[in-house]
Structure formats: C-alpha cells, structure tokens
Design a protein around this motif. Structure first.
Motif, short mmCIF file in Angstrom:
data_model
loop_
_atom_site.label_atom_id
_atom_site.label_comp_id
_atom_site.label_asym_id
_atom_site.label_seq_id
_atom_site.Cartn_x
_atom_site.Cartn_y
_atom_site.Cartn_z
N ALA A 34 -3.13 1.82 -6.47
CA ALA A 34 -4.50 1.85 -7.00
C ALA A 34 -5.50 2.10 -5.89
O ALA A 34 -6.48 2.85 -6.07
CB ALA A 34 -4.81 0.54 -7.71
N PHE A 35 -5.28 1.48 -4.71
CA PHE A 35 -6.23 1.61 -3.60
C PHE A 35 -6.18 3.01 -3.00
O PHE A 35 -7.22 3.56 -2.61
CB PHE A 35 -5.92 0.57 -2.53
N GLU A 36 -5.00 3.59 -2.92
CA GLU A 36 -4.85 4.88 -2.26
C GLU A 36 -5.02 6.07 -3.21
O GLU A 36 -5.14 7.21 -2.74
CB GLU A 36 -3.47 4.96 -1.60
N ASN A 37 -5.03 5.81 -4.51
CA ASN A 37 -5.16 6.89 -5.49
C ASN A 37 -6.30 6.56 -6.46
O ASN A 37 -6.07 6.26 -7.64
CB ASN A 37 -3.84 7.09 -6.26
N GLN A 38 -7.51 6.63 -5.95
CA GLN A 38 -8.69 6.29 -6.75
C GLN A 38 -8.99 7.39 -7.76
O GLN A 38 -8.66 8.56 -7.56
CB GLN A 38 -9.90 6.10 -5.83
N THR A 39 -9.63 7.00 -8.86
CA THR A 39 -10.05 7.99 -9.85
C THR A 39 -11.20 8.82 -9.29
O THR A 39 -11.86 8.43 -8.31
CB THR A 39 -10.52 7.30 -11.14
N GLU A 40 -11.47 9.96 -9.90
CA GLU A 40 -12.59 10.80 -9.47
C GLU A 40 -13.91 10.06 -9.58
O GLU A 40 -14.80 10.20 -8.73
CB GLU A 40 -12.62 12.08 -10.31
#
Length: 222
Positions: A84-90
């Motif tokens: 979640a921390f490394e793959n944030q939403t746009e």
C-alpha cells in the motif's frame, strides 16, 4: 507505567502512524475529498489496522492531523502495508504533492490513562525522551488540574519506520515524542496542552489543539 515504558520500541508495542500536514489552499477541497472517500478506508482496511482518525485545527500551522492505530509496529513491516505504501493510487500521489511541511511518524504507543475517543485532542511536542518521562510521571497531576480528559498516551517515533514524505525538510527533521490528550471539548484540550507545556517549560508553540473530524474503525468496514 514503568520508566522503561516511555522509551519502549519493541515491535510488539501497539503502533500509531501520525501524519501532520498543511496543504496548498487550491488543493484543500480535493485533499479532504481524497481523505474522506478513499484514504481513510484504504488504510483502515489493511490487516492489523484498528482505526483511522482525522482532525482539523484552526490555529496550528499544520492544520490537518491523521492518526492510525495498529495492533503492533510489526504491521508497518508487513507485505500488505508495504504494498500500500509503495503503490499509491493516482489520487494519493496527486494529494501527496499538494501537502506541505508534512510530518510522518510511525510511533510506539505508551497508553497512560483512560479509554475512548474525544471530540478534540491536544498534541504536545515533547522534544525528547526525558520530557516524555516527566510528562508520564505528571499525568495524575494533569488529571487533577484539568477536567474533561478521556485518554492520555505518549507516542515515541521509530526512526527506521518513520520514512519522511517528500514535503518534509529532512534537514530540520526532529524525531521527538508526542503526548496525545483526548478530551470532551476543544477548551479542555487547550487547557491540558498548556498545562503540560508549562509543567515542562516548553515553548508556547509546542502544543496544538485539534477537533475530531471523524473516526473510522476497521470493524466498521466488515
């Protein structure tokens, strides 16, 4: 509480993520929409997170405060949280770029007194572990001096887990402990923060008062 409790950094201690930030005025509406319709739910749904809370201050230089409680500090090293921390939403990436002077701290929690969620909190920047210990030792006097206090806890940042967000000036970064005082009213929060600051001879700007915007528990999402 024992003296060692304040400086406890065990991975088994309860964790609390603190995000304290300002935001550019032109992005403030989008920032609030993002927090209230995506980010709070996203974080509260991560396994090991217990709740997400948002606050606003009319007086603090960083007016927005978000707190997230976890079962332990281990949660912040889990694969799910790392994803979640490394793959944030746009939407998240856009709002991170709009945040200013942001403090991100992953903390070990020392629960001092009480239970429940207040309508307001006082956030006291304690400066160092010695002041945190003194604040802990003074909590009974604080409770006698100020009415309306529901809970008191101390947050001690974990240096390895408290990775800064882009808007923090790392050259001025201080990983200091905080005292968080939940109260029934903004007035009680202000008085409690001032009492601790005076007791510790802290600068006036060391305590800040925030009103609760909303509280989302992980169990609400099930």
């Amino acid at each position: 509480m024992t003296k060692s409790a304040v400086i406890e950094q065990s991975q088994h201690a309860k964790g609390e993520l603190l995000i304290w930030t300002d935001v550019t005025p032109e992005n403030e509406h989008d920032f609030n929409q993002w927090y209230d319709t995506e980010h709070m739910q996203e974080r509260a749904s991560i396994p090991g997170f217990q709740w997400s809370r948002r606050y606003h201050s009319k007086t603090a230089s960083r007016p927005y405060l978000a707190l997230y409680r976890t079962d332990s500090l281990h949660v912040f090293t889990s694969d799910v949280y790392r994803q979640a921390f490394e793959n944030q939403t746009e939407w998240s990436i856009r709002n991170f770029s709009a945040m200013r002077n942001t403090n991100r701290r992953v903390n070990a929690v020392t629960e001092v007194f009480g239970a429940g969620t207040g309508a307001a909190v006082s956030l006291v920047c304690l400066g160092n572990i010695e002041n945190a210990q003194r604040a802990l030792n003074a909590h009974e006097a604080l409770l006698q001096a100020v009415t309306g206090i529901l809970t008191v806890r101390i947050l001690t940042p974990d240096p390895a887990l408290s990775k800064p967000l882009p808007s923090e000036d790392v050259s001025k970064r201080v990983l200091e402990p905080f005292m968080v005082i939940d109260t029934t009213t903004l007035e009680s929060a202000q008085i409690a923060g001032a009492w601790i600051s005076n007791f510790l001879s802290l600068p006036t700007e060391s305590h800040h008062t925030f009103q609760l915007l909303w509280d989302l528990r992980a169990t609400d999402l099930k």
